[in-house]
Design a protein around this motif. Structure first.
Motif, short mmCIF file in Angstrom:
data_model
loop_
_atom_site.label_atom_id
_atom_site.label_comp_id
_atom_site.label_asym_id
_atom_site.label_seq_id
_atom_site.Cartn_x
_atom_site.Cartn_y
_atom_site.Cartn_z
N LEU A 105 -56.38 7.74 23.18
CA LEU A 105 -55.34 8.76 23.15
C LEU A 105 -55.21 9.32 21.73
O LEU A 105 -55.18 8.56 20.76
CB LEU A 105 -53.98 8.18 23.57
N HIS A 106 -55.12 10.63 21.61
CA HIS A 106 -54.85 11.25 20.31
C HIS A 106 -53.47 10.78 19.85
O HIS A 106 -52.50 10.78 20.63
CB HIS A 106 -54.88 12.77 20.43
N THR A 107 -53.39 10.39 18.58
CA THR A 107 -52.20 9.69 18.11
C THR A 107 -51.72 10.19 16.77
O THR A 107 -52.51 10.30 15.81
CB THR A 107 -52.49 8.17 18.01
N PHE A 108 -50.44 10.51 16.71
CA PHE A 108 -49.73 10.72 15.44
C PHE A 108 -48.25 10.50 15.73
O PHE A 108 -47.66 11.21 16.55
CB PHE A 108 -49.95 12.12 14.87
N LEU A 111 -39.15 14.10 16.51
CA LEU A 111 -40.04 14.65 17.53
C LEU A 111 -40.43 16.09 17.22
O LEU A 111 -41.61 16.46 17.32
CB LEU A 111 -39.37 14.57 18.90
N ASP A 112 -39.47 16.91 16.83
CA ASP A 112 -39.79 18.31 16.53
C ASP A 112 -40.70 18.43 15.31
O ASP A 112 -41.60 19.28 15.27
CB ASP A 112 -38.49 19.09 16.30
N GLU A 113 -40.47 17.59 14.32
CA GLU A 113 -41.31 17.62 13.13
C GLU A 113 -42.74 17.22 13.45
O GLU A 113 -43.70 17.82 12.96
CB GLU A 113 -40.71 16.68 12.08
N VAL A 114 -42.89 16.21 14.30
CA VAL A 114 -44.24 15.79 14.72
C VAL A 114 -44.93 16.91 15.48
O VAL A 114 -46.11 17.20 15.26
CB VAL A 114 -44.17 14.51 15.59
N ARG A 115 -44.18 17.57 16.38
CA ARG A 115 -44.77 18.65 17.16
C ARG A 115 -45.35 19.74 16.26
O ARG A 115 -46.47 20.22 16.47
CB ARG A 115 -43.72 19.24 18.11
N THR A 172 -42.47 10.12 18.62
CA THR A 172 -41.81 9.01 17.95
C THR A 172 -42.11 7.73 18.71
O THR A 172 -42.58 7.78 19.86
CB THR A 172 -40.29 9.23 17.91
N PRO A 173 -41.83 6.56 18.12
CA PRO A 173 -42.02 5.32 18.88
C PRO A 173 -41.28 5.32 20.22
O PRO A 173 -41.79 4.83 21.22
CB PRO A 173 -41.49 4.24 17.93
N ASP A 174 -40.08 5.91 20.24
CA ASP A 174 -39.31 5.94 21.48
C ASP A 174 -39.95 6.87 22.51
O ASP A 174 -40.12 6.50 23.68
CB ASP A 174 -37.88 6.40 21.22
#
Length: 343
Positions: free
Chosen positions: A225-228, A233-237, A296-298
């Motif tokens: 799975l591609h992972t980061f 959540l919005d910042e990761v997106r 996020t982890p959640d």
């Protein structure tokens, strides 16, 4: 659920620093394995022409992490040579080697061995028995340079009594069946495949395992799975949107080139720029929500639980798809938080 790291593309600027930095973190923080692929003659993945060479280096730089090929393109090589190389890695790592075998998908790779393309599936499946016999100390009979049939055995002798073997399975149900028939582990990915299709193919794999007397509880099902992972959540997106969209665009182009009898004008490259952008946006949203560890982890915990319910026992986290490498290494602490919830 186990967690490992896997590489596939790579940055030519820094060569192998990213791999070594990530391996060090994974080794010190309870991750299961590190996977490196076999890729040839292309900027995308060209850092990894031989996983046993890089695996030997990683074996010397780590203490407990399992060193795996994800994958060896078996039809390019003699299975005898593959066994020799990975026995060296097993010795250098003191018993931490493992390999996934792939049939190969790019005809250009087969410039190394053009004769291997036509019957690449048979060669790959047949090699499993040869690798196992050699690894376990049994002699195999082969033809030498003079045409004589001779008996050979594996040197150096490996540390592990059995070589952990995965079959790389993606689109073809027959490969999942072959893995079940042979009692191999599975390395798979959501490549040109929906979550529902993966669930059906894993059900076929487990059914075939049972039919051939193999214990479904004794195998490892590894999903790439591609992972980061970050904290917002919005910042990761927004961090992953551009590099992952570029990755998807490249992927769809590769898929076009591999499809037989593709009608003129029917490929992604034949779409208007606007239609391409809409397709990439749709694919990005789909992967972000259900087909990758991006969040996020959640938020990613729900994704892990979904695949765990299908029978997946290990997530191979693909971390080199275009995000700044230093930022990815920093983010591994958040991935480790997720990993710790399943330890």
């Amino acid at each position: 659920m186990d967690f490992s790291l896997i590489f596939f593309s790579g940055d030519e600027k820094n060569k192998y620093r990213f791999v070594l930095d990530a391996a060090k973190y994974a080794d010190e923080n309870g991750f299961t394995a590190i996977w490196t692929p076999e890729r040839h003659f292309h900027r995308f993945g060209g850092l990894y022409p031989n996983p046993s060479v890089l695996g030997a280096g990683l074996a010397m730089a780590t203490q407990r992490l399992q060193i795996r090929a994800g994958s060896v393109i078996l039809p390019l090589h003699s299975p005898i040579r593959v066994a020799e190389e990975w026995s060296v890695v097993d010795n250098l790592s003191r018993g931490r080697a493992g390999i996934a075998l792939a049939t190969g998908f790019s005809p250009v790779d087969f410039a190394i061995n053009p004769t291997g393309w036509e019957d690449r599936r048979r060669r790959t499946f047949d090699a499993v028995t040869t690798l196992r016999e050699l690894w376990e100390g049994a002699p195999v009979y082969v033809q030498d340079g003079l045409g004589n049939h001779v008996e050979i055995e594996l040197h150096p002798q490996p540390v592990q009594p059995e070589l952990p073997i995965w079959l790389t399975c993606t689109k073809s149900p027959e490969t999942f069946e072959a893995a079940g028939r042979l009692g191999c582990n599975v390395l798979t990915a959501l490549i040109d495949m929906t979550n529902e299709e993966l669930e059906d193919k894993l059900a076929l794999y487990f059914k075939t395992l049972r039919e051939h007397g193999h214990d479904p509880d004794g195998v490892t099902v590894t999903l790439m799975l591609h992972t980061f992972i970050g904290t917002d959540l919005d910042e990761v997106r927004e961090t992953v949107r551009e590099p992952f969209s570029d990755y998807l665009r490249s992927f769809f182009t590769v898929i076009d080139s591999q499809k037989k009898n593709l009608a003129p004008g029917a490929g992604v490259r034949d779409m208007t720029q606007s239609d391409q952008d809409q397709l990439i946006e749709f694919a990005f949203d789909k992967y972000f929500e259900k087909g990758a560890l991006l969040g996020t982890p959640d938020s990613c915990g729900a994704v892990v639980d979904r695949f765990k319910g299908m029978g997946v026992t290990e997530i191979a986290c693909l971390i080199d798809f275009g995000i700044d490498e230093d930022l990815v290494v920093e983010s591994l602490s958040h991935l480790n938080e997720l990993r710790g919830r399943y330890a």
